[in-house]
Design a protein around this motif. Structure first.
Motif, short mmCIF file in Angstrom:
data_model
loop_
_atom_site.label_atom_id
_atom_site.label_comp_id
_atom_site.label_asym_id
_atom_site.label_seq_id
_atom_site.Cartn_x
_atom_site.Cartn_y
_atom_site.Cartn_z
N LEU A 1 6.72 2.01 40.77
CA LEU A 1 6.96 1.52 39.41
C LEU A 1 6.34 0.13 39.30
O LEU A 1 6.56 -0.73 40.15
N PHE A 2 5.56 -0.07 38.24
CA PHE A 2 4.94 -1.36 38.02
C PHE A 2 5.67 -2.06 36.88
O PHE A 2 5.71 -1.58 35.76
N VAL A 3 6.28 -3.16 37.23
CA VAL A 3 7.07 -3.91 36.26
C VAL A 3 6.22 -5.05 35.73
O VAL A 3 5.54 -5.73 36.50
N SER A 4 6.26 -5.24 34.41
CA SER A 4 5.48 -6.32 33.81
C SER A 4 6.25 -7.64 33.92
O SER A 4 7.36 -7.77 33.38
N GLY A 5 5.64 -8.61 34.58
CA GLY A 5 6.26 -9.94 34.70
C GLY A 5 6.45 -10.59 33.34
O GLY A 5 7.44 -11.31 33.12
N ASN B 1 -8.59 -5.95 36.09
CA ASN B 1 -7.39 -5.62 35.29
C ASN B 1 -7.52 -4.24 34.66
O ASN B 1 -6.60 -3.43 34.70
N ARG B 2 -8.71 -3.98 34.08
CA ARG B 2 -8.92 -2.68 33.41
C ARG B 2 -8.77 -1.54 34.42
O ARG B 2 -8.18 -0.50 34.11
N ASP C 1 -1.14 -0.28 30.32
CA ASP C 1 -1.95 -1.42 29.88
C ASP C 1 -1.02 -2.64 29.82
O ASP C 1 -0.11 -2.69 28.98
N PHE C 2 -1.24 -3.60 30.67
CA PHE C 2 -0.36 -4.78 30.73
C PHE C 2 -0.74 -5.85 29.71
O PHE C 2 -0.03 -6.85 29.58
N ARG D 1 2.06 -9.85 37.10
CA ARG D 1 1.88 -10.67 35.89
C ARG D 1 0.41 -10.99 35.75
O ARG D 1 -0.37 -10.79 36.71
N ASP D 2 0.02 -11.49 34.60
CA ASP D 2 -1.37 -11.87 34.36
C ASP D 2 -1.90 -12.63 35.59
O ASP D 2 -1.32 -13.66 35.97
#
Ligand SMILES: Nc1ncnc2c1ncn2[C@@H]1O[C@H](COP(=O)(O)OS(=O)(=O)O)[C@@H](OP(=O)(O)O)[C@H]1O
Length: 174
Positions: A77-81, A160-161, A170-171, A12-13
């Motif tokens: 796998l990257f899951v977006s919080g 982040n980038r 891109d989250f 997450r952010d």
């Protein structure tokens, strides 16, 4: 590592992650210094304290680098919080696809609970009753000074980038 091993990482952010982390510690030790004072090594110079674990953990690109030397990206796998909250079924569709499972969990399994302020399950496994995550998930965060949030956003932006480039997703954190 075996090519059958799959890793699922929820991110997450990093700014909200740090505040969430701080909130959790605060709930156990209400006497800790403010978030703002822990964030900086030198506040007037705007020097962030990267040794503070709440800040350190959010440097996702740095943490991912060593993993990628030993583990192919395709097995992660990257899951977006954030999407897990705004569109849990959509994020779980990605998880099910990644694991090669049938898409069993869909929109119809969730409802938005106004009191909790988060999606919850319409029917929990076993009880068949609605189920939200417990009190320690989705705690109210303290208000953090705007300027500190801005400084943290600036600090994390390049990391982040880099993370978006490494993962191909891109989250949308900046
Ligand atoms: N459906 C639903 N209900 C409640 N909470 C939800 C949900 N989906 C995601 N989240 C977010 O999960 C955050 C807590 O997860 P963590 O992995 O940080 O928990 S823990 O560190 O293992 O305690 C938690 O962080 P906080 O908001 O800081 O409590 C939530 O934002």
């Amino acid at each position: 590592m075996s090519k059958d091993t799959k890793l699922i990482v929820v991110v997450r952010d990093p700014v909200t992650r740090a505040i969430s982390d701080y909130t959790q510690t605060l709930s156990k030790r209400p006497d800790i210094p403010s978030f703002e004072s822990l964030t900086f090594r030198n506040r007037s110079a705007g020097l962030i304290d990267t040794s503070w674990s709440a800040i350190q953990i959010g440097l996702y690109a740095k943490h991912l680098e060593p993993w990628l030397r030993h583990f192919p990206l395709g097995q992660m796998l990257f899951v977006s919080g954030e999407r897990l909250v705004s569109d849990p079924a959509g994020e779980l569709r990605r998880v099910q696809d990644f694991l090669g499972l049938k898409r069993i969990i869909t929109d119809k399994h969730f409802y938005f609970n106004q009191t909790k302020g988060f999606p919850c399950l319409k029917k929990a496994e076993g009880s068949g009753k609605p189920h939200c995550l417990g009190k320690t998930k989705g705690r109210a965060h303290p208000t953090i000074a705007r300027e500190v949030l801005r400084q943290l956003r600036d600090f994390y932006r390049p990391f982040n980038r880099k993370f978006y480039q490494m993962t191909g997703r891109d989250f949308g954190w900046d």
